[in-house]
Scaffold this active site. Structure first.
Site, PDB file in Angstrom:
ATOM      1  N   CYS A   2     -21.263  41.563  -1.108  1.00 46.03           N
ATOM      2  CA  CYS A   2     -21.906  42.582  -0.513  1.00 46.03           C
ATOM      3  C   CYS A   2     -22.971  41.809   0.390  1.00 46.03           C
ATOM      4  O   CYS A   2     -23.355  40.550   0.179  1.00 46.03           O
ATOM      5  CB  CYS A   2     -22.722  43.438  -1.218  1.00 46.03           C
ATOM      6  SG  CYS A   2     -21.736  44.322  -2.286  1.00 46.03           S
ATOM      7  N   LYS A 605     -16.656  35.109  -0.095  1.00 45.04           N
ATOM      8  CA  LYS A 605     -17.242  33.784   0.309  1.00 45.04           C
ATOM      9  C   LYS A 605     -17.953  33.147  -0.737  1.00 45.04           C
ATOM     10  O   LYS A 605     -17.969  32.216  -1.405  1.00 45.04           O
ATOM     11  CB  LYS A 605     -17.694  33.729   1.485  1.00 45.04           C
ATOM     12  CG  LYS A 605     -18.412  32.317   1.942  1.00 45.04           C
ATOM     13  CD  LYS A 605     -17.275  31.181   2.132  1.00 45.04           C
ATOM     14  CE  LYS A 605     -17.787  30.164   2.180  1.00 45.04           C
ATOM     15  NZ  LYS A 605     -16.712  28.813   2.122  1.00 45.04           N
TER      16      LYS A 605
HETATM   17  C1  F6R Z   1     -12.085  28.413  -2.485  1.00 45.72           C
HETATM   18  C2  F6R Z   1     -13.402  28.690  -2.622  1.00 45.72           C
HETATM   19  C3  F6R Z   1     -13.806  29.272  -3.974  1.00 45.72           C
HETATM   20  C4  F6R Z   1     -15.180  28.693  -4.298  1.00 45.72           C
HETATM   21  C5  F6R Z   1     -15.861  29.213  -5.381  1.00 45.72           C
HETATM   22  C6  F6R Z   1     -17.230  28.554  -5.891  1.00 45.72           C
HETATM   23  O1  F6R Z   1     -11.701  28.275  -1.163  1.00 45.72           O
HETATM   24  O2  F6R Z   1     -14.249  29.041  -1.830  1.00 45.72           O
HETATM   25  O3  F6R Z   1     -12.983  28.826  -4.976  1.00 45.72           O
HETATM   26  O4  F6R Z   1     -15.205  27.383  -4.278  1.00 45.72           O
HETATM   27  O5  F6R Z   1     -15.988  30.518  -5.579  1.00 45.72           O
HETATM   28  O6  F6R Z   1     -18.001  28.693  -4.846  1.00 45.72           O
HETATM   29  P1  F6R Z   1     -19.433  28.012  -4.688  1.00 45.72           P
HETATM   30  O7  F6R Z   1     -18.825  26.456  -4.285  1.00 45.72           O
HETATM   31  O8  F6R Z   1     -20.058  28.714  -3.645  1.00 45.72           O
HETATM   32  O9  F6R Z   1     -19.835  27.997  -6.005  1.00 45.72           O
END
Ligand code: F6R
Length: 610
Positions: A2, A605
């Site tokens: 969100c 994301k």
């Molecule tokens: C893959 C991707 C996810 C993130 C995961 C961890 O492209 O983006 O696998 O790597 O959700 O996210 P962070 O690094 O923000 O903790």
């Protein structure tokens, strides 16, 4: 996940809110909505399932003028994506709210409020919060006090922004477990779950701390901390250019971010390396003392960041001789573990807001680790603020859901950390110089790989009609294979699995036939000869091989083997460089398949809920 945007201004805010939502689209969502307070003192709300463009169309047909408003992109957690579940939610006609996060005790509150006569029009936990604030507003007659009283009854994670028609000059916002920033303007102020949403209107930001509640007016911002004490929060300038959130000349953010890698990897190294050595002080004034004491490293992360941690384990054990364990955060947080004396807890996260990683960190801080170090890309994120020591990756905003530059800059930062740790554990000066010099060559080597783009695009055609694929690597290239497979499945929806090549004959070889492309990364290291035998095993079963191999590794294109030559790279830095062709491969396959490259289905994301 969100997204929240809000504004208190003298000008009409509908356009600002819509643009903010567009800039949050990359985070993943299924519906969008907006509420403004119009000149007659009434709240006008619009909500649509699907893209922000659908909301913009609805607003073009029936505009929502007003100088104060809140807006939201929703990623369904409680209740399906539908107009009635989309935010803002209202209690009666006078109070509107947007919410990120999850209210754990919502059912109990919902039953209680229903018994008191409140009607529910959605299945969300957010509507419960709207009614709860309205209930307190009846007695308090002040929005700030009503929100304060209501959040005292909430359990869970939230960032909230609340608007009341009887108080037309203020937004009340708060955060507990979900990010929220205040964008500071001149004669106007803004709020958002992510700074990128507000870049067209301000570059000055205040990050709220956990437990903060803020009263946002056009010309004044007042904050109380979780103890009800007045709090000052620093105002910082957004350090990346205004074009950080634009695609520029590129068709997709993912492609732009792949091409940014030579520059951002250089930025990650800046100030941390001389031509031949690591500058330990650049990791923090306490770093030297801490690294001297560290006897073990426990790495925690999710997804791509977890793969970066897996590469780091090879480096830490090889160069520093320090034992290292790596675990996904969602598993780590729910199991009992034995913590050895002087273990450094190392979290890796692009966003710094991943719920599982943060939960693991918070647990670790109570469990006797020597210290908590974060490798992170987002300044001011929860992970950065809650860790003892931080290495920022400085990749700049990553908008494409598929991680690219975040991963290669994480690897760069982790190798710098490893060298600093290794220095306290017997790494020779000669070896340090050799690796620092190899690292300095990485941006140029990545640029050389990017120049292979057209060839890789051609190669990608062989994948478009396939349903399955296998990725192989050995040693520190095994996590690179895992990352390549994750990239392909995430954006092209082709099933992709990765194995250490030595495991092939223990099972996955059974899958190999002409319909199963096998992708392999083969730098010229001491495992390359063994890898070649693994490739023969595939070839003998009719499998089609796609090999990214060092020019000097002597792997040749022949029947059943397509070889793409990669410039010679030091074995230690090879995982950084070999990641890049796999990014390009998955990108081109996804483009050919016509999928939504920057916002793949079902993904967000930043995963800020469990
Ligand atoms: C893959 C991707 C996810 C993130 C995961 C961890 O492209 O983006 O696998 O790597 O959700 O996210 P962070 O690094 O923000 O903790």
């Amino acid at each position: 996940m969100c997204g929240i945007v809000g504004a208190v201004s003298q000008r009409d805010v509908e356009g600002i809110l819509l643009e903010g939502l567009r800039r949050l689209e990359y985070r993943g969502y299924d519906s969008a909505g907006l509420a403004t307070l119009n000149g007659e003192g009434n709240i006008h709300r619009a909500r649509e399932v699907g893209k922000v463009a659908a909301l913009a169309d609805a607003l073009a047909a029936q505009p929502s003028p007003g100088t104060i408003g809140i807006a939201h992109t929703r990623w369904a957690t409680h209740g399906e994506p539908s107009q009635s579940n989309a935010h803002p939610h209202m209690s009666g006609e006078r109070l509107a709210i947007v919410h990120n996060g999850i209210i754990e005790n919502y059912q109990e509150l919902r039953d209680q409020l229903r018994a008191e006569g409140y009607q529910f029009t959605s299945q969300t936990d957010t509507e419960v919060v709207a009614h709860l604030i309205e209930k307190f507003y009846r007695t308090e007659q002040d929005l700030f006090k009503a929100v304060t009283a209501a959040i005292g009854q909430l359990r869970g994670a939230y960032a909230l922004a609340v608007l009341h028609a009887d108080e037309p000059d203020r937004l009340v916002v708060c955060r507990e477990g979900s990010p929220l920033v205040i964008g500071v303007g001149i004669g106007e102020n803004f709020i958002a779950s992510d700074q990128l949403a507000l870049l067209p209107v301000t570059d000055r930001f205040m990050v709220l701390e956990e437990g903060d509640i803020a009263d946002i007016r056009r010309d004044q911002i007042s904050i109380l901390d979780r103890n009800g004490e007045p709090a000052e929060r620093d105002v910082n300038r957004f350090e990346h250019g205004q074009d950080a959130a634009d695609k520029g000349e590129y068709r997709h953010f993912m492609l732009k971010e792949i091409h940014e890698q030579p520059a951002v990897i250089k930025t990650t190294m800046e100030g941390r390396l001389t031509d031949s050595h690591v500058l330990e002080q650049a990791l923090g004034t306490e770093a030297g003392k801490l690294l001297e004491d560290v006897r073990h490293v426990q790495i925690i992360a999710c997804g791509t960041s977890y793969h970066a941690g897996m590469v780091a384990r090879y480096w830490i054990e090889e160069l520093a001789g320090v034992p290292c364990s790596v675990e996904v955060a969602s598993e780590f947080r729910y199991r009992k573990h034995v913590i050895q004396k002087d273990t450094l807890f190392l979290c890796i996260s692009q966003s710094g807001e991943t719920a599982d990683t943060l939960a693991a960190l918070r647990q670790a801080k109570k469990s006797g680790f020597r210290a908590a170090l974060a490798v992170c890309n987002v300044p001011g994120s929860s992970l950065v603020r809650e860790s003892d020591l931080v290495i920022m990756t400085h990749a700049g905003p990553e908008i494409g859901v598929a991680s690219t530059k975040a991963f290669t800059t994480q690897l760069t930062a982790l190798l710098i950390f490893t060298l600093a740790l290794a220095r306290h554990n017997g790494l020779t000066e000669e070896k340090e110089v050799e690796i620092v010099q190899a690292l300095r060559q990485v941006p140029g080597q990545v640029a050389e790989v990017l120049a292979l783009d057209a060839d890789i695009q051609q190669l990608s055609e062989a994948f478009v009609d396939k349903n399955h694929s296998l990725f192989l690597g050995r040693g520190s290239q095994y996590p690179v294979a895992l990352e390549g497979a994750l990239r392909l499945k995430e954006i092209s929806y082709i099933h992709a699995e990765a194995y250490p090549a030595g495991e092939l004959k223990h099972g996955p070889l059974a899958l190999v036939d002409s319909e199963m492309p096998v992708v392999t990364v083969a730098p010229n290291n001491d495992l390359v000869e063994k890898l070649k035998s693994n490739l023969e095993e595939v070839r003998a079963r009719g499998g089609e091989l796609f090999v990214f191999a060092d020019r000097e590794a002597n792997v040749k294109t022949e029947d059943g083997i397509h070889v793409m030559q990669i410039p010679p790279v030091h074995p230690i830095t090879a995982p950084i460089v070999y990641t890049v062709p796999l990014q390009l491969l998955s990108y081109h396959v996804a483009v050919l398949k016509g999928t939504d490259v920057d916002q793949p289905r079902n993904l967000a994301k930043s995963v800020t809920v469990e």
